[in-house]
Design an enzyme around this catalytic site. Structure first.
Site, PDB file in Angstrom:
ATOM      1  N   ASN A 188      10.831  -0.130   3.531  1.00 11.63           N
ATOM      2  CA  ASN A 188       9.733   0.829   3.568  1.00 11.63           C
ATOM      3  C   ASN A 188       8.758   0.568   4.719  1.00 11.63           C
ATOM      4  O   ASN A 188       8.049   1.486   5.133  1.00 11.63           O
ATOM      5  CB  ASN A 188       8.991   0.780   2.229  1.00 11.63           C
ATOM      6  CG  ASN A 188       7.698   1.555   2.257  1.00 11.63           C
ATOM      7  OD1 ASN A 188       7.682   2.776   2.283  1.00 11.63           O
ATOM      8  ND2 ASN A 188       6.572   0.837   2.267  1.00 11.63           N
ATOM      9  N   TYR A 241       8.205   7.638  16.560  1.00 11.04           N
ATOM     10  CA  TYR A 241       8.414   7.586  15.108  1.00 11.04           C
ATOM     11  C   TYR A 241       9.688   8.341  14.716  1.00 11.04           C
ATOM     12  O   TYR A 241      10.482   7.860  13.899  1.00 11.04           O
ATOM     13  CB  TYR A 241       7.193   8.194  14.417  1.00 11.04           C
ATOM     14  CG  TYR A 241       7.126   7.992  12.922  1.00 11.04           C
ATOM     15  CD1 TYR A 241       6.807   6.745  12.377  1.00 11.04           C
ATOM     16  CD2 TYR A 241       7.334   9.053  12.044  1.00 11.04           C
ATOM     17  CE1 TYR A 241       6.712   6.564  11.009  1.00 11.04           C
ATOM     18  CE2 TYR A 241       7.241   8.885  10.677  1.00 11.04           C
ATOM     19  CZ  TYR A 241       6.933   7.643  10.162  1.00 11.04           C
ATOM     20  OH  TYR A 241       6.847   7.474   8.795  1.00 11.04           O
ATOM     21  N   ARG A 290       0.832  -1.211   0.000  1.00 10.06           N
ATOM     22  CA  ARG A 290       0.000   0.000   0.000  1.00 10.06           C
ATOM     23  C   ARG A 290       0.860   1.252   0.000  1.00 10.06           C
ATOM     24  O   ARG A 290       2.050   1.214   0.275  1.00 10.06           O
ATOM     25  CB  ARG A 290      -0.914   0.009   1.231  1.00 10.06           C
ATOM     26  CG  ARG A 290      -1.960  -1.073   1.227  1.00 10.06           C
ATOM     27  CD  ARG A 290      -2.578  -1.306   2.588  1.00 10.06           C
ATOM     28  NE  ARG A 290      -2.910  -0.084   3.307  1.00 10.06           N
ATOM     29  CZ  ARG A 290      -3.264  -0.049   4.588  1.00 10.06           C
ATOM     30  NH1 ARG A 290      -3.326  -1.171   5.277  1.00 10.06           N
ATOM     31  NH2 ARG A 290      -3.551   1.086   5.178  1.00 10.06           N
ATOM     32  N   LYS A 338      12.998   6.570  12.928  1.00  7.71           N
ATOM     33  CA  LYS A 338      13.503   7.023  11.632  1.00  7.71           C
ATOM     34  C   LYS A 338      14.891   7.641  11.754  1.00  7.71           C
ATOM     35  O   LYS A 338      15.740   7.467  10.861  1.00  7.71           O
ATOM     36  CB  LYS A 338      12.514   8.011  10.999  1.00  7.71           C
ATOM     37  CG  LYS A 338      11.151   7.407  10.684  1.00  7.71           C
ATOM     38  CD  LYS A 338      11.248   6.211   9.721  1.00  7.71           C
ATOM     39  CE  LYS A 338       9.889   5.750   9.239  1.00  7.71           C
ATOM     40  NZ  LYS A 338       9.962   4.600   8.322  1.00  7.71           N
TER      41      LYS A 338
END
Length: 243
Positions: free
Chosen positions: A89, A154, A11, A158
């Site tokens: 990803n 998050y 997606r 990252k």
């Protein structure tokens, strides 16, 4: 069979990357997904519609044993196959202010983004080194570059991948393996569907959200031989947001 593996490929940005790699290259596309088989099958149809070939692979990137089992099983079935491109990803967001953040929300975000990068990349890295060629592309975020309030978990995940990108790039560059990170800003996907786009575009100099296809264009270039002298970089694709 020369392959490109895209984690979280069913997606959003992952799907756009799979479709773009199919259109731009001869790679056999391995579409990783965790739960939504229907979305993964739809992605495979788009890959085939773009003139490519591929298959779907179900495993949870955060589970080291599941990754090892699924990938080793695939390698055993395809002993002549070579994975030249890895696009890390897969990721999730569990947003909230840090003072109220639950340990589970902290851990799950790091497990999928950061540990997922380790599990998948570590499985293939020795093979890439032996083959003296590879492209590793890590999808990070503007949050990992500058930090975003309400996304401490998050942002940490990252930012961790950004550090790993820069370090690993130095370790493997002599073997013609590049390692780069792509840091999207606000991209129109399912993950941003509930955001107040009209309000948020005020902070974007380009005055719009980006499209998943624009991120895929950049990833496709980094996956190609044209990018051979670019490594250890974090490339922002965010419409000019200060980072």
């Amino acid at each position: 069979m020369i392959c490109a593996l895209v984690t979280g490929g069913s997606r959003g940005i992952g799907r756009a990357i799979c479709e773009k790699l199919a259109a731009d290259s001869d790679y056999y596309i391995l579409i990783n997904y965790q739960g939504n088989e229907e979305a993964a099958k739809q992605c495979l149809s788009l890959v085939e519609g773009a003139g490519g070939k591929g298959e779907i692979l179900k495993f949870d990137v955060s589970d080291s044993e599941a990754v090892e089992t699924a990938l080793q099983s695939w390698v055993d079935r395809n002993p002549e196959a070579v994975v030249e491109v890895i696009v890390n990803n897969a990721g999730i967001a569990r947003d909230g202010l840090f003072m109220w953040m639950k340990k589970a929300d902290w851990q799950s975000v790091l497990d999928i983004s950061l540990n997922g990068f380790f599990h998948v990349t570590n499985f293939f890295i020795q093979k890439m080194l032996r083959n003296r060629y590879g492209r590793i592309i890590n999808i990070v975020s503007v949050s990992g570059v500058k930090g975003t309030a309400g996304q401490t978990n998050y942002s940490a995940a990252k930012a961790g991948i950004i550090g790993a990108t820069k370090a690993l790039a130095q370790e493997v560059a002599k073997r013609n393996i590049t390692v780069n990170a792509v840091a999207p800003g606000f991209i129109r996907t399912d993950m941003t569907a509930d955001m107040d786009e009209k309000e948020l575009v005020k902070m974007i100099p380009a005055n719009r959200f980006g499209e998943a296809e624009e991120v895929a264009d950049l990833v496709s270039f980094l996956a190609s031989k044209k990018s051979s002298y670019i490594t250890g970089e974090v490339i922002n694709i965010n419409g000019g947001i200060y980072s």
